[in-house]
Design an enzyme around this catalytic site. Structure first.
Site, mmCIF file in Angstrom:
data_model
loop_
_atom_site.group_PDB
_atom_site.id
_atom_site.type_symbol
_atom_site.label_atom_id
_atom_site.label_comp_id
_atom_site.label_asym_id
_atom_site.label_seq_id
_atom_site.Cartn_x
_atom_site.Cartn_y
_atom_site.Cartn_z
ATOM 1 N N SER A 208 0.749 -1.072 -0.087
ATOM 2 C CA SER A 208 0.021 0.094 0.142
ATOM 3 C C SER A 208 0.994 1.213 -0.166
ATOM 4 O O SER A 208 0.655 2.222 -0.701
ATOM 5 C CB SER A 208 -0.830 -0.014 1.255
ATOM 6 O OG SER A 208 -1.787 1.182 1.347
ATOM 7 N N GLY A 209 1.848 1.176 0.670
ATOM 8 C CA GLY A 209 2.703 2.142 0.804
ATOM 9 C C GLY A 209 3.456 2.589 -0.716
ATOM 10 O O GLY A 209 3.501 3.523 -0.934
ATOM 11 N N TRP A 211 2.359 1.546 -3.268
ATOM 12 C CA TRP A 211 1.513 2.293 -4.231
ATOM 13 C C TRP A 211 1.189 3.539 -4.331
ATOM 14 O O TRP A 211 0.764 4.035 -5.362
ATOM 15 C CB TRP A 211 -0.089 1.318 -4.242
ATOM 16 C CG TRP A 211 -1.243 1.977 -4.969
ATOM 17 C CD1 TRP A 211 -1.616 1.263 -6.200
ATOM 18 C CD2 TRP A 211 -2.029 2.732 -4.469
ATOM 19 N NE1 TRP A 211 -2.789 1.837 -6.630
ATOM 20 C CE2 TRP A 211 -3.210 2.712 -5.567
ATOM 21 C CE3 TRP A 211 -2.512 3.734 -3.591
ATOM 22 C CZ2 TRP A 211 -4.096 3.466 -5.844
ATOM 23 C CZ3 TRP A 211 -3.721 4.345 -3.546
ATOM 24 C CH2 TRP A 211 -4.477 4.322 -4.717
ATOM 25 N N HIS A 212 1.485 4.125 -3.308
ATOM 26 C CA HIS A 212 1.242 5.683 -2.932
ATOM 27 C C HIS A 212 2.517 6.399 -3.829
ATOM 28 O O HIS A 212 2.287 7.669 -4.086
ATOM 29 C CB HIS A 212 0.967 6.215 -1.446
ATOM 30 C CG HIS A 212 -0.223 5.909 -1.087
ATOM 31 N ND1 HIS A 212 -0.632 4.655 -0.460
ATOM 32 C CD2 HIS A 212 -1.331 6.638 -1.056
ATOM 33 C CE1 HIS A 212 -1.847 4.736 0.031
ATOM 34 N NE2 HIS A 212 -2.364 5.715 -0.428
ATOM 35 N N GLY A 213 3.665 5.716 -3.796
ATOM 36 C CA GLY A 213 4.670 6.616 -4.439
ATOM 37 C C GLY A 213 5.953 5.691 -4.112
ATOM 38 O O GLY A 213 6.235 4.974 -3.356
#
Length: 366
Positions: A208-209, A211-213
Site C-alpha cells: 500500500s505504501g 502504491w502511493h509512491g
C-alpha cells in the site's frame, strides 16, 4: 523535453484505473463474473469519468451490472447526489486546499519553526489529506448518482476511529478492500495462524505504501501502520469496533474519547512520513517537535477564520457521522428557510475561497 523524463512521468490516475481494470481480470479468473462481450459496456466500466482520476476503485461485480441495466432519472437520488457534491466541494476547496497552504509552509521550512508550529503543520496536513481524498470521493459518488450509478463508499469518518483496525476499515475503503480481496486473502489471509496473519498484514501495508509512491517515506508510512495495527492482530481484537462511535448518542464515553485521541495521534505521526520529502526530513521534523519550544505559541498560526471553519467542519462531521456523508440527513427536518440558509452558507464559503488564475488550474487560498 528530456528523454529521461519518460522514466518518471506517468498518466494521471494510472494507479486507480490499473487496479480498476485488474479487478475485472482477477474476478474473471476466479469465476466471480463472466467476460463482458459488449465492448461499449466494458469501455464505460473502465473509463467511467467521475472515478477515473482518484477513485473510488470500483469492482466489475458492482459497476458492470449497473451499466448494463436500464436506468431512469431519479429525482430523489439526484438531489442526494447534488448535496454530496456540495459537501465534497466544501471539503476540497474550503478545508483541504487552505490547510495545504499552511502545511506546505511548515513542511517546506520545518527547521525554522518551533515544536508547536510543527504540530500544527502536521495537523493541517492530516485534515488536508482527508478532505482532499474524501472530498473528491464525495464529488465522484454524487456525480455518479446523477447518472443513476451507485459507486462504492470510500470514506466513513475515519478520524473518529477507536483503533487503527477501525481506521483502515473507514479510510479509503475501496483500496483497503481491494488489497484484502486480491492480495491478503490469496496470500492465505488469516487461516494460517498468527505468524501468517502478521506476515500478510505487513505485506499489504508495505505494498500500500509503495502504491502511493516510489519513495522510502511511503514504505515507512506503511510499516508504521502495520506496527500500529499489530496489537489488534495479535490479540484478535481487530473487529471489536464495527459500528460508528457513540451510535445514537450525542457524545462518546471517556474511554471512547481516549481511544479516538490515541488513534488520531498515531495517524498524525504516520502522516508526517507520508508528507515529508525524505525519511531524514521526517525524523528531523519529529525530533524538532520535542526539542524546539513545544509549549510556546505557534509561529505564524493560521488565520482565526480558518480555525473557526475547521472546528465547525468537525462538529458537522461528528453530527452527521451515522450517515454516508456528513450532511446526508442534516436539515431534513429543518424549515425550508433554515435548510437553504445552511446550503447557501456552504456555497458562499466555496465561492469566497476559490479564485481562478491565468493557468488551466484553480488555486484556492484565504
Amino acid at each position: 523535453m528530456q528523454l529521461t523524463t519518460l522514466n518518471v512521468v506517468l498518466p494521471v490516475g494510472i494507479s486507480f484505473y490499473t487496479f480498476h481494470g485488474l479487478s475485472y481480470v482477477l474476478d474473471i479468473y476466479n469465476n466471480r463474473i463472466k467476460p463482458e462481450r459488449n465492448f461499449i459496456d466494458y469501455s464505460l466500466f473502465v473509463s467511467f469519468f467521475p472515478l477515473l482520476v482518484a477513485g473510488p476503485i470500483e469492482r466489475a461485480t458492482h459497476l458492470l451490472p449497473q451499466i448494463k441495466n436500464k436506468r431512469e432519472f431519479n429525482y430523489t437520488a439526484a438531489i442526494d447526489g447534488l448535496r454530496q457534491i456540495l459537501w465534497g466541494l466544501f471539503k476540497k476547496v474550503v478545508i483541504a486546499d487552505n490547510c495545504a497552504e499552511y502545511a506546505n509552509m511548515i513542511f517546506n521550512h520545518s527547521a525554522n519553526y518551533s515544536g508547536s508550529s510543527l504540530v500544527l503543520g502536521a495537523l493541517m496536513f492530516t485534515f488536508q489529506i482527508y478532505c482532499d481524498f474524501s472530498g473528491y470521493s464525495d464529488i465522484a459518488i454524487g456525480t455518479a448518482k446523477l447518472f443513476g450509478i451507485d459507486l462504492l463508499r470510500n470514506f466513513a469518518f475515519p478520524y473518529f476511529s477507536r483503533d487503527i483496525a477501525e481506521f483502515w476499515r473507514r479510510w479509503h475503503i475501496s483500496l483497503s478492500s481491494w488489497f484484502k480481496d486480491y492480495l491478503y486473502i490469496p496470500l492465505g489471509g488469516s487461516k494460517g495462524g498468527l505468524w501468517m496473519r502478521i506476515r500478510n498484514t505487513f505485506i499489504i501495508f508495505i505494498v500500500s505504501g509503495f502504491w502511493h509512491g516510489a519513495n522510502w517515506t511511503f514504505i515507512i508510512w506503511g510499516v508504521l501502520n502495520a506496527l500500529f495495527i499489530m496489537p489488534s492482530i495479535i490479540f484478535n481484537t481487530n473487529r471489536n469496533n464495527l459500528e460508528i462511535v457513540a451510535k445514537g448518542k450525542i457524545l462518546p464515553s471517556l474511554s471512547e474519547l481516549f481511544n479516538i485521541a490515541l488513534t488520531f495521534s498515531l495517524t498524525v505521526l504516520a502522516w508526517i512520513f507520508f508528507r515529508s520529502a525524505s525519511v531524514g526530513q521526517a525524523l528531523q521534523f519529529i525530533g524538532n517537535i520535542f526539542s524546539k519550544d513545544l509549549l510556546k505559541a505557534p509561529q505564524n498560526p493560521p488565520k482565526p477564520i480558518m480555525l473557526i471553519i475547521l472546528i465547525a467542519f468537525m462538529l458537522i462531521e461528528w453530527t452527521g457521522r451515522e450517515g454516508k456523508y456528513a450532511i446526508e440527513n442534516m436539515g431534513i427536518r429543518w424549515t425550508p428557510v433554515l435548510r437553504w440558509s445552511f446550503y447557501s452558507f456552504i456555497i458562499v464559503c466555496i465561492g469566497m475561497y476559490m479564485q481562478t488564475t491565468g493557468s488551466d488550474f484553480i488555486y484556492f487560498q484565504f
